[in-house]
Write an enzyme that holds these catalytic residues in place. Structure first.
Site, PDB file in Angstrom:
ATOM      1  N   ALA A  44       6.897  12.211  10.121  1.00  0.00           N
ATOM      2  CA  ALA A  44       8.139  13.164   9.684  1.00  0.00           C
ATOM      3  C   ALA A  44       8.173  13.008   8.351  1.00  0.00           C
ATOM      4  O   ALA A  44       8.442  14.332   7.561  1.00  0.00           O
ATOM      5  CB  ALA A  44       9.355  12.388  10.122  1.00  0.00           C
ATOM      6  N   ASN A  45       7.999  12.261   7.510  1.00  0.00           N
ATOM      7  CA  ASN A  45       7.890  12.322   6.085  1.00  0.00           C
ATOM      8  C   ASN A  45       6.947  13.389   5.330  1.00  0.00           C
ATOM      9  O   ASN A  45       7.305  14.055   4.535  1.00  0.00           O
ATOM     10  CB  ASN A  45       7.434  11.025   5.336  1.00  0.00           C
ATOM     11  CG  ASN A  45       8.688   9.932   5.597  1.00  0.00           C
ATOM     12  OD1 ASN A  45       9.868  10.114   5.949  1.00  0.00           O
ATOM     13  ND2 ASN A  45       8.073   8.612   5.483  1.00  0.00           N
ATOM     14  N   ASN A 184      -5.356   5.509   0.669  1.00  0.00           N
ATOM     15  CA  ASN A 184      -5.073   4.781  -0.381  1.00  0.00           C
ATOM     16  C   ASN A 184      -6.290   3.592  -0.834  1.00  0.00           C
ATOM     17  O   ASN A 184      -7.219   3.777  -0.218  1.00  0.00           O
ATOM     18  CB  ASN A 184      -3.895   3.811  -0.315  1.00  0.00           C
ATOM     19  CG  ASN A 184      -3.690   2.930   0.790  1.00  0.00           C
ATOM     20  OD1 ASN A 184      -4.761   2.334   1.187  1.00  0.00           O
ATOM     21  ND2 ASN A 184      -2.550   2.514   1.269  1.00  0.00           N
ATOM     22  N   ASP A 231      11.395   2.912  -6.002  1.00  0.00           N
ATOM     23  CA  ASP A 231      11.025   2.407  -4.679  1.00  0.00           C
ATOM     24  C   ASP A 231       9.862   3.528  -4.344  1.00  0.00           C
ATOM     25  O   ASP A 231       9.525   4.371  -4.183  1.00  0.00           O
ATOM     26  CB  ASP A 231      12.227   3.052  -3.749  1.00  0.00           C
ATOM     27  CG  ASP A 231      11.961   2.428  -2.170  1.00  0.00           C
ATOM     28  OD1 ASP A 231      10.876   1.772  -1.964  1.00  0.00           O
ATOM     29  OD2 ASP A 231      12.630   3.052  -1.321  1.00  0.00           O
ATOM     30  N   THR A 233       8.350   3.209  -1.388  1.00  0.00           N
ATOM     31  CA  THR A 233       8.376   3.720   0.111  1.00  0.00           C
ATOM     32  C   THR A 233       8.012   5.288   0.140  1.00  0.00           C
ATOM     33  O   THR A 233       9.198   6.026  -0.289  1.00  0.00           O
ATOM     34  CB  THR A 233       9.585   3.147   0.698  1.00  0.00           C
ATOM     35  OG1 THR A 233       9.697   1.830   0.514  1.00  0.00           O
ATOM     36  CG2 THR A 233       9.773   3.559   2.418  1.00  0.00           C
ATOM     37  N   ASP A 237       3.224   9.522   1.615  1.00  0.00           N
ATOM     38  CA  ASP A 237       3.546  10.656   2.273  1.00  0.00           C
ATOM     39  C   ASP A 237       4.024  11.926   1.800  1.00  0.00           C
ATOM     40  O   ASP A 237       3.682  12.918   2.206  1.00  0.00           O
ATOM     41  CB  ASP A 237       4.712  10.304   3.521  1.00  0.00           C
ATOM     42  CG  ASP A 237       4.395   8.975   4.379  1.00  0.00           C
ATOM     43  OD1 ASP A 237       3.233   8.889   4.622  1.00  0.00           O
ATOM     44  OD2 ASP A 237       5.425   8.275   4.730  1.00  0.00           O
ATOM     45  N   ASN A 259      -0.137  14.729  -6.847  1.00  0.00           N
ATOM     46  CA  ASN A 259      -0.131  13.704  -7.603  1.00  0.00           C
ATOM     47  C   ASN A 259       1.323  13.669  -8.088  1.00  0.00           C
ATOM     48  O   ASN A 259       2.055  12.498  -8.188  1.00  0.00           O
ATOM     49  CB  ASN A 259      -1.077  13.706  -8.500  1.00  0.00           C
ATOM     50  CG  ASN A 259      -1.281  12.373  -9.481  1.00  0.00           C
ATOM     51  OD1 ASN A 259      -1.378  11.260  -9.096  1.00  0.00           O
ATOM     52  ND2 ASN A 259      -0.777  12.661 -10.771  1.00  0.00           N
TER      53      ASN A 259
END
Length: 288
Positions: A44-45, A184, A231, A233, A237, A259
């Site tokens: 979803a992200n 990553n 953050d 998180t 994505d 980026n």
């Protein structure tokens, strides 16, 4: 240049985000400073990130019959993602329990919920994949389903993009169907041999930027964008969705755009809630 049609096959979760000065050691209890529920899930992200970067996006996935499911669907729709083929199944939606420390680093536990029921693809879902310019997958749903989708996309002339996260053993047949891999540093190490089979590989380096390796060993590097990290998180994505949304503009343009999107995503709390718009990315590129 026309915006590409992107089909994202993947997970959709409700992120349960706790912030604390530091993450607890095994057996330790620490006091947190904040808590929020934020729609997320790698699939979803990435779908939201691609849509906010201008792509026409259809999402293939599954939500539960709980209150989280309705909120997750609304979040996708608000971002402009087509949820016509999003399934609603019995049981809970997927969740991710996330702890964010004072430096912005995080620890995550994912519970699949409805995502685990995505065990086969319907004729309508396969048709959507065949009609797309790009299929984007991750590994938070059953691997056999990812393989079926990738195989069908390759046979249909649809570009197959894979973000192989979370790391796990994958069949060789999946790697041979992949046109573009986004990894990553950890994933790059874990899949170092398998990535040699992939024509286009983009490796993210966190705050240090990203590197692209193409056919005939063509290589491009983009430096990190200095930002105040809140953050991390969902930053990967945001990068991945932005990359596939601009992939048809060439590797150099897509790498710089992605980026910047990834860097901006670290400046706000949460995953889907931190993904920047096209206007925000363009403005940051202009001033950087």
């Amino acid at each position: 240049m026309d915006s590409p049609t992107v089909v994202v096959l993947g997970s959709v979760n409700m992120d349960l985000v706790t912030t604390a000065a530091r993450r607890p050691a095994p057996g330790e209890t620490v006091l947190g400073s904040d808590f929020a529920t934020v729609p997320g899930g790698k699939g979803a992200n990435q779908a939201i990130a691609a849509a906010r970067s201008g792509a026409r996006v259809r999402f293939l996935g599954a939500i539960g019959d709980d209150t989280f499911g309705a909120e997750l669907t609304a979040t996708l729709l608000d971002a402009g993602v087509d949820t016509t083929l999003l399934r609603r199944v019995d049981g809970p939606s997927g969740i991710a329990s996330i702890v964010v420390d004072g430096t912005g680093e995080n620890s995550i536990i994912v519970v699949a919920g409805a995502n685990g029921q995505l065990t086969e693809l319907t004729a309508a879902e396969l048709a959507a994949i065949a009609a797309a310019d790009i299929l984007l997958c991750q590994l938070e749903i059953p691997i056999d389903t990812v393989l079926t989708a990738a195989r069908h996309a390759r046979a249909s002339g649809t570009v197959v993009a894979l973000n192989p996260s979370p790391v796990q053993s994958l069949p060789t047949e999946l790697w041979t169907a992949v046109d573009l891999a986004i990894v990553n540093s950890l994933e790059s190490e874990q899949y170092s041999v398998e990535l040699t089979q992939v024509a286009h590989v983009v490796r993210t380096l966190g705050g240090a930027g990203a590197v692209y390796r193409g056919e005939e060993e063509t290589e491009l590097t983009v430096a990190g964008l200095p930002v105040e990290v809140v953050d991390t998180t969902g930053a990967g994505d945001a990068f991945t969705g932005a990359l596939v949304a601009t992939w048809n503009q060439g590797a150099s343009t897509a790498l710089n755009w992605a980026n910047t999107a990834g860097a901006l995503a670290t400046t706000r709390l949460g995953a889907s809630s931190s993904i920047p718009s096209s206007a925000q990315i363009a403005a940051a590129l202009t001033t950087s």
